[in-house]
Design a protein around this motif. Structure first.
Motif, PDB file in Angstrom:
ATOM      1  N   PRO A  82       0.819  -1.213   0.000  1.00 50.17           N
ATOM      2  CA  PRO A  82       0.000   0.000   0.000  1.00 50.17           C
ATOM      3  C   PRO A  82       0.850   1.260   0.000  1.00 50.17           C
ATOM      4  CG  PRO A  82       0.085  -0.943   2.192  1.00 50.17           C
ATOM      5  CD  PRO A  82       0.799  -1.908   1.295  1.00 50.17           C
ATOM      6  N   ALA A  83       0.325   2.314  -0.632  1.00 50.96           N
ATOM      7  CA  ALA A  83       0.940   3.630  -0.547  1.00 50.96           C
ATOM      8  C   ALA A  83       0.754   4.174   0.866  1.00 50.96           C
ATOM      9  CB  ALA A  83       0.303   4.566  -1.568  1.00 50.96           C
ATOM     10  N   PRO A  84       1.631   5.080   1.314  1.00 50.72           N
ATOM     11  CA  PRO A  84       1.453   5.684   2.645  1.00 50.72           C
ATOM     12  C   PRO A  84       0.114   6.401   2.755  1.00 50.72           C
ATOM     13  CG  PRO A  84       3.647   6.153   1.779  1.00 50.72           C
ATOM     14  CD  PRO A  84       2.859   5.540   0.649  1.00 50.72           C
ATOM     15  N   GLY A  85      -0.406   6.427   3.983  1.00 44.14           N
ATOM     16  CA  GLY A  85      -1.670   7.111   4.234  1.00 44.14           C
ATOM     17  C   GLY A  85      -2.753   6.152   4.662  1.00 44.14           C
ATOM     18  N   PRO A  86      -3.886   6.686   5.089  1.00 46.25           N
ATOM     19  CA  PRO A  86      -4.979   5.829   5.566  1.00 46.25           C
ATOM     20  C   PRO A  86      -5.539   4.950   4.459  1.00 46.25           C
ATOM     21  CG  PRO A  86      -5.706   8.103   5.353  1.00 46.25           C
ATOM     22  CD  PRO A  86      -4.227   8.115   5.153  1.00 46.25           C
ATOM     23  N   LEU A  87      -6.052   3.803   4.873  1.00 48.30           N
ATOM     24  CA  LEU A  87      -6.705   2.869   3.966  1.00 48.30           C
ATOM     25  C   LEU A  87      -8.213   3.078   3.999  1.00 48.30           C
ATOM     26  CD1 LEU A  87      -4.799  -0.372   5.053  1.00 48.30           C
ATOM     27  CD2 LEU A  87      -4.290   1.073   3.073  1.00 48.30           C
ATOM     28  N   ARG A  88      -8.874   2.684   2.935  1.00 49.44           N
ATOM     29  CA  ARG A  88     -10.339   2.613   2.919  1.00 49.44           C
ATOM     30  C   ARG A  88     -10.735   1.142   2.848  1.00 49.44           C
ATOM     31  NH1 ARG A  88     -10.557   6.132  -2.248  1.00 49.44           N
ATOM     32  NH2 ARG A  88      -8.437   5.300  -2.211  1.00 49.44           N
ATOM     33  N   VAL A  89     -11.596   0.729   3.761  1.00 49.55           N
ATOM     34  CA  VAL A  89     -12.011  -0.668   3.846  1.00 49.55           C
ATOM     35  C   VAL A  89     -13.517  -0.734   3.632  1.00 49.55           C
ATOM     36  CG1 VAL A  89     -12.029  -2.754   5.242  1.00 49.55           C
ATOM     37  CG2 VAL A  89     -10.156  -1.115   5.490  1.00 49.55           C
ATOM     38  N   SER A  90     -13.925  -1.611   2.736  1.00 54.71           N
ATOM     39  CA  SER A  90     -15.341  -1.831   2.452  1.00 54.71           C
ATOM     40  C   SER A  90     -15.659  -3.304   2.666  1.00 54.71           C
ATOM     41  CB  SER A  90     -15.648  -1.439   0.999  1.00 54.71           C
ATOM     42  OG  SER A  90     -16.970  -1.794   0.644  1.00 54.71           O
ATOM     43  N   ILE A  91     -16.684  -3.597   3.456  1.00 57.92           N
ATOM     44  CA  ILE A  91     -17.064  -4.977   3.756  1.00 57.92           C
ATOM     45  C   ILE A  91     -18.561  -5.139   3.499  1.00 57.92           C
ATOM     46  CG2 ILE A  91     -17.050  -6.820   5.472  1.00 57.92           C
ATOM     47  CD1 ILE A  91     -14.848  -5.419   6.939  1.00 57.92           C
ATOM     48  N   THR A  92     -18.936  -6.226   2.848  1.00 58.38           N
ATOM     49  CA  THR A  92     -20.349  -6.479   2.549  1.00 58.38           C
ATOM     50  C   THR A  92     -20.718  -7.914   2.914  1.00 58.38           C
ATOM     51  OG1 THR A  92     -19.834  -7.135   0.273  1.00 58.38           O
ATOM     52  CG2 THR A  92     -20.398  -4.818   0.646  1.00 58.38           C
ATOM     53  N   THR A  93     -21.973  -8.078   3.284  1.00 54.92           N
ATOM     54  CA  THR A  93     -22.573  -9.389   3.521  1.00 54.92           C
ATOM     55  C   THR A  93     -23.862  -9.471   2.719  1.00 54.92           C
ATOM     56  OG1 THR A  93     -21.665  -9.736   5.733  1.00 54.92           O
ATOM     57  CG2 THR A  93     -23.720 -10.851   5.236  1.00 54.92           C
ATOM     58  N   ARG A  94     -24.055 -10.580   2.018  1.00 51.86           N
ATOM     59  CA  ARG A  94     -25.291 -10.770   1.254  1.00 51.86           C
ATOM     60  C   ARG A  94     -26.237 -11.762   1.910  1.00 51.86           C
ATOM     61  NH1 ARG A  94     -24.553 -12.289  -4.700  1.00 51.86           N
ATOM     62  NH2 ARG A  94     -23.264 -13.937  -3.790  1.00 51.86           N
ATOM     63  N   ASN A  95     -25.699 -12.605   2.812  1.00 50.37           N
ATOM     64  CA  ASN A  95     -26.540 -13.688   3.310  1.00 50.37           C
ATOM     65  C   ASN A  95     -26.194 -14.019   4.751  1.00 50.37           C
ATOM     66  OD1 ASN A  95     -28.555 -15.740   2.759  1.00 50.37           O
ATOM     67  ND2 ASN A  95     -26.913 -17.233   2.865  1.00 50.37           N
ATOM     68  N   LEU A  96     -27.092 -13.674   5.674  1.00 49.09           N
ATOM     69  CA  LEU A  96     -26.996 -14.093   7.061  1.00 49.09           C
ATOM     70  C   LEU A  96     -28.091 -15.126   7.260  1.00 49.09           C
ATOM     71  CD1 LEU A  96     -26.746 -11.730  10.182  1.00 49.09           C
ATOM     72  CD2 LEU A  96     -27.826 -13.978  10.225  1.00 49.09           C
ATOM     73  N   ALA A  97     -27.685 -16.382   7.428  1.00 44.12           N
ATOM     74  CA  ALA A  97     -28.666 -17.464   7.489  1.00 44.12           C
ATOM     75  C   ALA A  97     -28.113 -18.609   8.316  1.00 44.12           C
ATOM     76  CB  ALA A  97     -29.006 -17.966   6.076  1.00 44.12           C
ATOM     77  N   GLY A  98     -28.997 -19.270   9.061  1.00 46.40           N
ATOM     78  CA  GLY A  98     -28.599 -20.435   9.829  1.00 46.40           C
ATOM     79  C   GLY A  98     -27.578 -20.141  10.909  1.00 46.40           C
ATOM     80  N   GLY A  99     -27.481 -18.867  11.321  1.00 49.83           N
ATOM     81  CA  GLY A  99     -26.526 -18.505  12.350  1.00 49.83           C
ATOM     82  C   GLY A  99     -25.129 -18.222  11.843  1.00 49.83           C
ATOM     83  N   PHE A 100     -24.949 -18.112  10.503  1.00 48.65           N
ATOM     84  CA  PHE A 100     -23.652 -17.808   9.916  1.00 48.65           C
ATOM     85  C   PHE A 100     -23.817 -16.727   8.852  1.00 48.65           C
ATOM     86  CE2 PHE A 100     -23.190 -22.034  11.617  1.00 48.65           C
ATOM     87  CZ  PHE A 100     -21.873 -22.091  12.092  1.00 48.65           C
ATOM     88  N   LEU A 101     -22.722 -16.001   8.594  1.00 48.58           N
ATOM     89  CA  LEU A 101     -22.722 -15.014   7.519  1.00 48.58           C
ATOM     90  C   LEU A 101     -21.352 -14.956   6.882  1.00 48.58           C
ATOM     91  CD1 LEU A 101     -22.296 -11.384   8.812  1.00 48.58           C
ATOM     92  CD2 LEU A 101     -22.138 -13.315  10.356  1.00 48.58           C
ATOM     93  N   GLU A 102     -21.312 -14.525   5.616  1.00 48.30           N
ATOM     94  CA  GLU A 102     -20.036 -14.272   4.948  1.00 48.30           C
ATOM     95  C   GLU A 102     -19.747 -12.773   4.973  1.00 48.30           C
ATOM     96  OE1 GLU A 102     -22.454 -12.507   1.829  1.00 48.30           O
ATOM     97  OE2 GLU A 102     -22.787 -14.217   3.165  1.00 48.30           O
ATOM     98  N   GLU A 103     -18.484 -12.417   4.956  1.00 42.73           N
ATOM     99  CA  GLU A 103     -18.069 -11.027   4.820  1.00 42.73           C
ATOM    100  C   GLU A 103     -17.015 -10.943   3.726  1.00 42.73           C
ATOM    101  OE1 GLU A 103     -18.806  -8.773   9.053  1.00 42.73           O
ATOM    102  OE2 GLU A 103     -16.758  -9.386   8.552  1.00 42.73           O
ATOM    103  N   ASP A 104     -17.285 -10.121   2.712  1.00 46.72           N
ATOM    104  CA  ASP A 104     -16.330  -9.870   1.637  1.00 46.72           C
ATOM    105  C   ASP A 104     -15.746  -8.484   1.826  1.00 46.72           C
ATOM    106  OD1 ASP A 104     -16.602 -12.299   0.088  1.00 46.72           O
ATOM    107  OD2 ASP A 104     -18.596 -11.590  -0.465  1.00 46.72           O
ATOM    108  N   ALA A 105     -14.423  -8.411   1.920  1.00 52.81           N
ATOM    109  CA  ALA A 105     -13.756  -7.137   2.189  1.00 52.81           C
ATOM    110  C   ALA A 105     -12.838  -6.744   1.032  1.00 52.81           C
ATOM    111  CB  ALA A 105     -12.938  -7.219   3.476  1.00 52.81           C
ATOM    112  N   GLU A 106     -12.763  -5.424   0.807  1.00 54.55           N
ATOM    113  CA  GLU A 106     -11.774  -4.842  -0.091  1.00 54.55           C
ATOM    114  C   GLU A 106     -11.036  -3.756   0.677  1.00 54.55           C
ATOM    115  OE1 GLU A 106     -13.611  -3.289  -3.605  1.00 54.55           O
ATOM    116  OE2 GLU A 106     -13.935  -5.276  -4.493  1.00 54.55           O
ATOM    117  N   VAL A 107      -9.739  -3.663   0.444  1.00 54.54           N
ATOM    118  CA  VAL A 107      -8.910  -2.635   1.075  1.00 54.54           C
ATOM    119  C   VAL A 107      -8.242  -1.825  -0.029  1.00 54.54           C
ATOM    120  CG1 VAL A 107      -7.023  -2.165   2.673  1.00 54.54           C
ATOM    121  CG2 VAL A 107      -8.502  -4.167   3.044  1.00 54.54           C
TER     122      VAL A 107
END
Length: 285
Positions: free
Chosen positions: A239-264
């Motif tokens: 990464p270049a110097p400086g703060p990062l931007r982080v984006s995380i999304t979930t499409r499916n929370l089911a059965g007591g579990f969820l996925e998280e997809d992150a980009e930095v």
């Protein structure tokens, strides 16, 4: 954007001290460590911090310096205190080397308890070509000064959240409604990310960044602990110097579990890391 506090450097920061490892004499590939209480949420040590610690051990054990892909299974909850990391070199190639590692702690009798098991491939990010062909775009997030720090809302979970003090997180207001009882229901979390002492990001700290934001479950109306089951992270470039931007999304929370997809994303609009994890969505007691 400026910060009044003195800026720590890579190699001389709280993060580096708290992920320090010591090679065990007479046992090649074995490293002792101390899990810091500063990176806990409730009583458990944060999964991204653990991944960075194990990642540092693999960097020492393998001939290539940088994590390219790191897959971790979290077997039991880690707690502050002594730990040992046992690494094994699986394969060494010209471009990539592959290793595995497990972090253990100790029960009352002194027996080892495995906390996390990792399989990873390492390479040299500095040797990668500059060619980029992508359809990915940086997350739409307001300016740093227009985002929300932890002072804006109540603590989301009763108990310790010491990790908050180790970070400078500024949440996109559109994904922070849960803090005032008004989650959007979209399963999104976006934030500016820095270490609290201003240390610039590197490949190891990005292993922390992908798991440092509040869980997307909060934005779906479930404010509770969401322990990681499995986390795979791809580090794409330094990464270049400086703060990062982080984006995380979930499409499916089911059965007591969820996925998280992150980009930095870094300050030069480069996609520097990606991850996917499976987490448990525990209901509040």
């Amino acid at each position: 954007m400026s910060h009044a506090a003195a800026k720590a450097s890579i190699g001389d920061s709280e993060f580096d001290r708290d992920t320090a490892i010591t090679a065990r004499a007479g046992e090649p590939g074995v490293y002792d460590a101390e899990l810091s209480a500063g990176w806990t949420i409730i009583a458990a040590v944060n999964g991204g911090y653990l991944l960075a610690l194990v990642g540092r051990a693999l960097s020492a054990a393998l001939p290539h310096p940088d994590p390219f892909t790191v897959s971790a299974h979290y077997l039991t909850s880690s707690v502050p205190g002594p730990a040992v990391i046992r690494t094994q070199v699986v394969r060494v190639g010209r471009t990539l080397s592959t290793g595995q590692a497990s972090l253990f702690q100790y029960d009352e009798s002194g027996a080892e308890i495995e906390r996390i098991r990792v399989l990873a491939s390492y390479g040299d990010l500095a040797a990668l070509p500059d060619d980029v062909r992508t359809v990915a775009v940086p997350p739409a997030i307001p300016a740093y000064e227009d985002c929300i720090g932890p002072e804006a809302g109540p603590a989301p979970i009763p108990g310790s959240s010491a990790i908050v003090d180790r970070l400078r997180l500024r949440l996109d207001p559109a994904t922070a409604g849960w803090a005032v009882g008004a989650p959007s229901g979209k399963g999104e979390m976006r934030a500016w990310f820095e270490l609290a002492d201003g240390r610039d990001a590197d490949p190891l700290s990005m292993l922390l960044a992908v798991d440092a934001l509040p869980p997307t479950a909060f934005d779906m109306g479930l404010v509770a602990w969401t322990p990681t089951v499995e986390l795979t992270t791809h580090v794409r470039r330094r990464p270049a110097p400086g703060p990062l931007r982080v984006s995380i999304t979930t499409r499916n929370l089911a059965g007591g579990f969820l996925e998280e997809d992150a980009e930095v994303w870094d300050s030069s609009d480069h996609l520097v890391a990606q991850s996917r994890q499976l987490a448990r969505a525990l209901r509040p007691a």
